[in-house]
Motif scaffolding. Sequence first.
Motif, mmCIF file in Angstrom:
data_model
loop_
_atom_site.group_PDB
_atom_site.id
_atom_site.type_symbol
_atom_site.label_atom_id
_atom_site.label_comp_id
_atom_site.label_asym_id
_atom_site.label_seq_id
_atom_site.Cartn_x
_atom_site.Cartn_y
_atom_site.Cartn_z
ATOM 1 N N LEU A 151 0.827 -1.194 0.000
ATOM 2 C CA LEU A 151 0.000 0.000 0.000
ATOM 3 C C LEU A 151 0.867 1.251 0.000
ATOM 4 C CD1 LEU A 151 -2.389 -1.350 2.746
ATOM 5 C CD2 LEU A 151 -2.996 -1.050 0.333
ATOM 6 N N PRO A 152 0.441 2.341 -0.647
ATOM 7 C CA PRO A 152 1.253 3.559 -0.678
ATOM 8 C C PRO A 152 1.640 4.063 0.706
ATOM 9 C CG PRO A 152 -0.525 3.730 -2.262
ATOM 10 C CD PRO A 152 -0.768 2.469 -1.486
ATOM 11 N N SER A 153 0.761 3.902 1.685
ATOM 12 C CA SER A 153 1.081 4.368 3.034
ATOM 13 C C SER A 153 2.267 3.632 3.627
ATOM 14 C CB SER A 153 -0.140 4.215 3.952
ATOM 15 O OG SER A 153 -0.632 2.885 3.940
ATOM 16 N N ASN A 154 2.571 2.439 3.123
ATOM 17 C CA ASN A 154 3.740 1.696 3.576
ATOM 18 C C ASN A 154 5.019 2.456 3.285
ATOM 19 O OD1 ASN A 154 5.979 -0.465 3.143
ATOM 20 N ND2 ASN A 154 4.369 -1.601 4.216
ATOM 21 N N LEU A 155 5.022 3.238 2.194
ATOM 22 C CA LEU A 155 6.201 4.013 1.804
ATOM 23 C C LEU A 155 6.146 5.456 2.282
ATOM 24 C CD1 LEU A 155 6.595 2.854 -1.907
ATOM 25 C CD2 LEU A 155 7.881 2.044 0.067
ATOM 26 N N LEU A 156 4.972 5.916 2.686
ATOM 27 C CA LEU A 156 4.786 7.343 2.965
ATOM 28 C C LEU A 156 4.314 7.598 4.386
ATOM 29 C CD1 LEU A 156 3.080 8.373 -0.387
ATOM 30 C CD2 LEU A 156 5.351 9.076 0.373
ATOM 31 N N LEU A 157 4.825 6.842 5.335
ATOM 32 C CA LEU A 157 4.374 6.979 6.715
ATOM 33 C C LEU A 157 4.523 8.408 7.225
ATOM 34 C CD1 LEU A 157 5.681 3.722 8.396
ATOM 35 C CD2 LEU A 157 3.306 4.386 8.040
ATOM 36 N N PHE A 164 -3.495 8.449 11.072
ATOM 37 C CA PHE A 164 -3.534 7.423 10.035
ATOM 38 C C PHE A 164 -2.957 6.134 10.614
ATOM 39 C CE2 PHE A 164 -2.589 5.271 6.079
ATOM 40 C CZ PHE A 164 -3.530 5.766 5.184
ATOM 41 N N PRO A 165 -3.532 4.974 10.266
ATOM 42 C CA PRO A 165 -3.021 3.728 10.844
ATOM 43 C C PRO A 165 -1.575 3.437 10.441
ATOM 44 C CG PRO A 165 -4.672 3.282 9.144
ATOM 45 C CD PRO A 165 -4.720 4.745 9.422
ATOM 46 N N GLY A 239 -9.227 3.646 -2.974
ATOM 47 C CA GLY A 239 -10.495 2.993 -2.720
ATOM 48 C C GLY A 239 -10.243 1.722 -1.947
ATOM 49 N N LEU A 240 -9.112 1.069 -2.267
ATOM 50 C CA LEU A 240 -8.603 -0.020 -1.423
ATOM 51 C C LEU A 240 -7.705 0.600 -0.358
ATOM 52 C CD1 LEU A 240 -7.802 -2.644 -4.183
ATOM 53 C CD2 LEU A 240 -9.668 -2.746 -2.526
ATOM 54 N N GLU A 241 -6.721 1.379 -0.783
ATOM 55 C CA GLU A 241 -5.934 2.168 0.164
ATOM 56 C C GLU A 241 -6.806 3.320 0.671
ATOM 57 O OE1 GLU A 241 -4.153 2.867 2.474
ATOM 58 O OE2 GLU A 241 -2.090 3.136 1.750
ATOM 59 N N TYR A 242 -6.586 3.707 1.918
ATOM 60 C CA TYR A 242 -7.303 4.853 2.460
ATOM 61 C C TYR A 242 -6.816 6.130 1.773
ATOM 62 C CZ TYR A 242 -8.496 1.572 6.218
ATOM 63 O OH TYR A 242 -8.948 0.495 6.943
ATOM 64 N N PRO A 243 -7.694 7.112 1.582
ATOM 65 C CA PRO A 243 -7.295 8.326 0.862
ATOM 66 C C PRO A 243 -6.357 9.210 1.678
ATOM 67 C CG PRO A 243 -9.544 8.521 1.669
ATOM 68 C CD PRO A 243 -9.122 7.108 1.952
ATOM 69 N N PHE A 244 -5.308 9.666 1.046
ATOM 70 C CA PHE A 244 -4.413 10.688 1.598
ATOM 71 C C PHE A 244 -3.578 11.218 0.436
ATOM 72 C CE2 PHE A 244 -1.741 6.975 1.650
ATOM 73 C CZ PHE A 244 -0.443 7.436 1.465
ATOM 74 N N PRO A 245 -3.017 12.428 0.543
ATOM 75 C CA PRO A 245 -2.261 13.000 -0.576
ATOM 76 C C PRO A 245 -0.974 12.216 -0.849
ATOM 77 C CG PRO A 245 -2.876 14.677 1.039
ATOM 78 C CD PRO A 245 -3.140 13.362 1.673
ATOM 79 N N VAL A 246 -0.697 11.936 -2.107
ATOM 80 C CA VAL A 246 0.551 11.278 -2.489
ATOM 81 C C VAL A 246 1.267 12.162 -3.511
ATOM 82 C CG1 VAL A 246 -0.365 8.964 -2.065
ATOM 83 C CG2 VAL A 246 -0.500 9.944 -4.364
#
Length: 453
Positions: A151-157, A164-165, A239-246
């Motif tokens: 997931l993108p959040s994995n790279l953008l903590l 955010f989780p 939509g699978l990943e939670y929305p946040f700016p990338v």
Amino acid sequence: MGEGRKPLLFVSNAGAGVFNPLCLIAAELARRGTEDLWFASDECCRADIEKIDEGDGVRFVSLGETNPDSSPADWDDEMYRLATHRSRWKAHHAVVRRQFDPTGGKDKYLALDAAIEEVRPALMIFDSVNPLGLVMALKWKIPFVLSSPFLPSNLLLARTPRGFPMMHTGLPLRMSFPQRVGNTMFKLRAGLMFLHPRMLRLALEGISLVRQLQLPREFLSPSAKVDCADLILCYTVFGLEYPFPVPDKFHLVGAIIPPMPEAPDDDDLSRWLDANPSVVYIGLGTITRLVRHEVHALVEVARRLHGRHAVLWKLPAEQQHLLPPRDELPPNLRVESWIPSQLDTLAHPSVKLFFNHGGANAFHESLYFGKPQVIRPLWVDCYDQAIRGVDSGVSLTVDDPQRIDVEDVLDKVTRVLTDPSFRQRAEHFARAQREAGGVRAAADLILGNPALK
């Protein structure tokens, strides 16, 4: 480098989750007639690369044998127990401590360094858990593309909004107060973990490497691979990943799927699938190590589904001795140690549900073919995919991933199969992934990189 020569060098760890997408993208580039393609990985990956016969193929560069510390399939039972611990924190801690190595290993570093000196790539493409690729790209000042099945959040903590989780927690976006406290504590402990003596020693080795190679200091930043990348490919969709700016450099292209069918000569399995109008497919990944009572529990699940659904179970050969005697297996159960193509199986119209471990590729591949899921998360990132699946309406998660409860699995499977909303949501994300472009979009983005102009 000769005039006009623009070699591309892929670099990947041997783990199937990160290797498979890069292998498929390399094959797509070869299929388009792209010349001077190279792929560096562990020796065990040689056959998969050398069998790419489209165009001029892809030349393989061996980085030697796989390091057992970095290969979950080779971990001993104690490490496997820790990595799949009930406590999300203990599992995260064990995996990061075992795999953290900012230099990538001396022997592999030397092998890749020599390969780059020979190939002189114009562009590198490597997986997001590969410090070796990052070191070499920065040392040789080579533009690079980052590949991530996560997931993108994995790279953008560091860039996710407050609350955010944290990755590997399996927490939802909307948390209760106790969950918010737990999420905050997890983040704090994850930062303090790097004060452990082993982690400090490895970090100091990274600092020494920066000085020796005169690398940019950015290499030492946790966000170096993101900050320095030209382009980042993520194999999911929002939509699978939670929305946040990338950042604009992030491209969510969906699952990486080869031209289908992938293994068209598998007549026996195809006939069996054709003969069974509703099939539950069980595939718990290459790392899962089942024990006898878990195997017997899944056999009982199949027995209880008899008369309504057939069950296809991909169970590794080394675990099949745990099965009951063959004459005691239910008639609706087919057990295979090897399936020519999991993708062909998921694409078959008879397959109505995928019971899996929540790995990033399995999760997204199932949705690419519009199949809802029941997930028994195995470890770390699997919990994150599982909760995204629940929140997006495409899957349910077993109540206790540490055990296989027959009644619970039956309940989850029955609910997903009888409630049409799960299939409808899965089909929605199938359309979204196709629109995202998959392997074709990834290849287009790589070939459009300015370094290749």
